[in-house]
Scaffold this active site. Sequence first.
Site, PDB file in Angstrom:
ATOM      1  N   LYS A   1       0.858  -1.192   0.000  1.00 20.53           N
ATOM      2  CA  LYS A   1       0.000   0.000   0.000  1.00 20.53           C
ATOM      3  C   LYS A   1       0.888   1.234   0.000  1.00 20.53           C
ATOM      4  CE  LYS A   1      -4.470   0.747   0.177  1.00 20.53           C
ATOM      5  NZ  LYS A   1      -5.496  -0.135  -0.397  1.00 20.53           N
TER       6      LYS A   1
ATOM      7  N   GLY B   1     -24.331   4.023   0.680  1.00 23.97           N
ATOM      8  CA  GLY B   1     -23.242   4.542  -0.161  1.00 23.97           C
ATOM      9  C   GLY B   1     -23.608   4.354  -1.623  1.00 23.97           C
TER      10      GLY B   1
ATOM     11  N   GLY C   1     -21.703   5.406  -4.305  1.00 23.90           N
ATOM     12  CA  GLY C   1     -20.529   5.772  -5.102  1.00 23.90           C
ATOM     13  C   GLY C   1     -20.248   4.654  -6.091  1.00 23.90           C
ATOM     14  N   ASN C   2     -18.986   4.496  -6.459  1.00 24.21           N
ATOM     15  CA  ASN C   2     -18.624   3.484  -7.454  1.00 24.21           C
ATOM     16  C   ASN C   2     -19.108   2.093  -7.039  1.00 24.21           C
ATOM     17  OD1 ASN C   2     -16.441   1.248  -8.036  1.00 24.21           O
ATOM     18  ND2 ASN C   2     -16.475   2.601  -9.803  1.00 24.21           N
TER      19      ASN C   2
ATOM     20  N   GLY D   1     -21.198   1.025  -4.429  1.00 24.66           N
ATOM     21  CA  GLY D   1     -22.611   0.879  -4.098  1.00 24.66           C
ATOM     22  C   GLY D   1     -23.492   0.952  -5.332  1.00 24.66           C
ATOM     23  N   TYR D   2     -23.185   1.872  -6.235  1.00 19.14           N
ATOM     24  CA  TYR D   2     -24.014   2.027  -7.433  1.00 19.14           C
ATOM     25  C   TYR D   2     -23.984   0.757  -8.285  1.00 19.14           C
ATOM     26  CZ  TYR D   2     -25.293   3.259 -12.196  1.00 19.14           C
ATOM     27  OH  TYR D   2     -25.847   3.241 -13.444  1.00 19.14           O
TER      28      TYR D   2
HETATM   29  P1  NAD Z   1     -16.855   6.522  -3.612  1.00 22.85           P
HETATM   30  O1  NAD Z   1     -16.172   7.712  -3.082  1.00 22.85           O
HETATM   31  O2  NAD Z   1     -17.086   6.365  -5.073  1.00 22.85           O
HETATM   32  O3  NAD Z   1     -18.310   6.398  -2.913  1.00 22.85           O
HETATM   33  C1  NAD Z   1     -18.549   6.493  -1.556  1.00 22.85           C
HETATM   34  C2  NAD Z   1     -20.036   6.785  -1.362  1.00 22.85           C
HETATM   35  O4  NAD Z   1     -20.341   6.758   0.015  1.00 22.85           O
HETATM   36  C3  NAD Z   1     -20.452   8.176  -1.867  1.00 22.85           C
HETATM   37  O5  NAD Z   1     -21.688   8.044  -2.540  1.00 22.85           O
HETATM   38  C4  NAD Z   1     -20.652   8.967  -0.578  1.00 22.85           C
HETATM   39  O6  NAD Z   1     -21.637   9.991  -0.714  1.00 22.85           O
HETATM   40  C5  NAD Z   1     -21.159   7.871   0.327  1.00 22.85           C
HETATM   41  N1  NAD Z   1     -21.055   8.191   1.738  1.00 22.85           N
HETATM   42  C6  NAD Z   1     -20.073   8.863   2.395  1.00 22.85           C
HETATM   43  N2  NAD Z   1     -20.393   8.965   3.691  1.00 22.85           N
HETATM   44  C7  NAD Z   1     -21.584   8.333   3.855  1.00 22.85           C
HETATM   45  C8  NAD Z   1     -22.429   8.093   4.956  1.00 22.85           C
HETATM   46  N3  NAD Z   1     -22.128   8.526   6.178  1.00 22.85           N
HETATM   47  N4  NAD Z   1     -23.575   7.395   4.753  1.00 22.85           N
HETATM   48  C9  NAD Z   1     -23.899   6.952   3.520  1.00 22.85           C
HETATM   49  N5  NAD Z   1     -23.142   7.155   2.447  1.00 22.85           N
HETATM   50  C10 NAD Z   1     -22.006   7.832   2.608  1.00 22.85           C
HETATM   51  O7  NAD Z   1     -16.062   5.267  -3.014  1.00 22.85           O
HETATM   52  P2  NAD Z   1     -16.085   3.765  -3.533  1.00 22.85           P
HETATM   53  O8  NAD Z   1     -14.961   3.568  -4.478  1.00 22.85           O
HETATM   54  O9  NAD Z   1     -17.460   3.395  -3.921  1.00 22.85           O
HETATM   55  O10 NAD Z   1     -15.662   2.999  -2.196  1.00 22.85           O
HETATM   56  C11 NAD Z   1     -16.612   2.726  -1.167  1.00 22.85           C
HETATM   57  C12 NAD Z   1     -15.992   1.761  -0.159  1.00 22.85           C
HETATM   58  O11 NAD Z   1     -15.594   0.561  -0.813  1.00 22.85           O
HETATM   59  C13 NAD Z   1     -14.734   2.261   0.560  1.00 22.85           C
HETATM   60  O12 NAD Z   1     -14.721   1.682   1.850  1.00 22.85           O
HETATM   61  C14 NAD Z   1     -13.605   1.662  -0.263  1.00 22.85           C
HETATM   62  O13 NAD Z   1     -12.417   1.546   0.484  1.00 22.85           O
HETATM   63  C15 NAD Z   1     -14.212   0.310  -0.568  1.00 22.85           C
HETATM   64  N6  NAD Z   1     -13.614  -0.353  -1.739  1.00 22.85           N
HETATM   65  C16 NAD Z   1     -13.645   0.222  -2.964  1.00 22.85           C
HETATM   66  C17 NAD Z   1     -13.121  -0.455  -4.047  1.00 22.85           C
HETATM   67  C18 NAD Z   1     -13.192   0.121  -5.439  1.00 22.85           C
HETATM   68  O14 NAD Z   1     -12.830  -0.594  -6.387  1.00 22.85           O
HETATM   69  N7  NAD Z   1     -13.661   1.345  -5.630  1.00 22.85           N
HETATM   70  C19 NAD Z   1     -12.524  -1.722  -3.882  1.00 22.85           C
HETATM   71  C20 NAD Z   1     -12.520  -2.286  -2.614  1.00 22.85           C
HETATM   72  C21 NAD Z   1     -13.073  -1.594  -1.550  1.00 22.85           C
END
Ligand code: NAD
Length: 424
Positions: free
Chosen positions: A108, A221, A223-224, A226-227
């Site tokens: 990391k 959530g 974001g990427n 959750g959507y």
């Molecule tokens: P992102 O920034 O695209 O989305 C995060 C979402 O969470 C946003 O919609 C934000 O508005 C929402 N959010 C923030 N605070 C919140 C709250 N208190 N209540 C509800 N929603 C809230 O991030 P992402 O890439 O979707 O990552 C989300 C999680 O998944 C993180 O923990 C990340 O470490 C983990 N993750 C992501 C990936 C990846 O490929 N993107 C891979 C493994 C793990």
Amino acid sequence: MSANNGEQMLNTAKEIIGSTCQSLGIEQDVIDRIIEPDSIHEVTLDLERDNGRITPIKAFRIQHNNLLGPYKGGIRFHETVNRSEVQALATLMSIKTAVVNLPFGGGKGGVVINPKTLSQGELRRLSQNYVAKLANVIGEDIDVPAPDVNTNPTIMKWMLAEYEKIIGRKSPATFTGKPVTNGGSLGRMEATGRGGVFVLQELLKRLNGGNQSKMTIAVQGFGNVGYYFALIASQLGHRIIAISDSKGAILVENDNDSFDLNAVQNCKKELATVTQCYCVNGVCDSKRGKKISNEDLLELPVDILVPAALENVINTENMSKIKAKIIIEMANGPVSAKANEYLKRNGVLIVPDVLANAGGVIVSYLEWVQGKQRYWWTEEKVNLELEKIIVAAFSDVWTHGKEKNISLTESAFQVAVQRIVAAL
Ligand code: NAD
């Protein structure tokens, strides 16, 4: 994350690996070797400001373990990132790559900066300087970085170009998460959410004897991760009845409804928050739908709860109010250790993050394979390979868990640790 929280996160990671090893009867010297990182690189970057002045910036690359293959893990840019946090994350990457049986170890990176305070030029020069300072310890067969918090495909493109300039030849497999036009993989954007849905489907097959019933799902959530989880799950007929972002949550009005995820996404792009976007059957109406709090969403009586935003959102304060019988950990560390124990005792099935959200690192691996071969696949091929790898990993974790009568979280750590120890 503050230094104290980073320290706490590192201790938790060490404890869980330590106790996993003990339950497997692994000896203390081996445990110590598995827990300690191989190398900690701490450097000072020279951030060249637009006015020509240089600001020193602390940065890290921590290489935890490469017994199964090159170190693999993201680089995060954050003003509170610290050594313990990066070490904890590198340690968990070793576990994650091992759970899904990838030929990678764990690493990391972190840069102590709030990138939102930088101009585009400053961000680019800082990204290039990170590579210049660490070029001798990364490489496609040594350590393969990727995006993480506040870093993205454009930053990977800049970093790769700098790396190739330094080594004097092309090496597209040294970074993953690149734009598709620069050697990235199709399917990477959707990979984490898609992988989570493959895991969900496998779980339902095991629980319902092959009968793929349709579930009600709440996703925290949007974001990427959750959507795409919500979108792909709804395409399979599951009903997404509640979603949220940092500004709040919405719940369907009618018990039989399900959100139209494409419409919500388009609406959110326009209005910046899902709470304005009550979209069912392609029609959006901001006056309908029930607005609820983010806390309420976690406590809904749904079949499946999907925390996909932040860590520690299910904790000692709300664990007794959780009604879902299945939790798919799509965020990293959304259920605290104490809440995990409590929920397990109460019959809640938790699919751990190291398995559920591994779709991203799996497609990073597929990007690395494509980069090494200089041959890029169709999205269908990428999705098929992702499915093969994550379904096999789920099966390993499920079978081991059943054999030992332990939770999926315990099983995932045991499967990973056994693979790492076997390579010693
Ligand atoms: P992102 O920034 O695209 O989305 C995060 C979402 O969470 C946003 O919609 C934000 O508005 C929402 N959010 C923030 N605070 C919140 C709250 N208190 N209540 C509800 N929603 C809230 O991030 P992402 O890439 O979707 O990552 C989300 C999680 O998944 C993180 O923990 C990340 O470490 C983990 N993750 C992501 C990936 C990846 O490929 N993107 C891979 C493994 C793990």
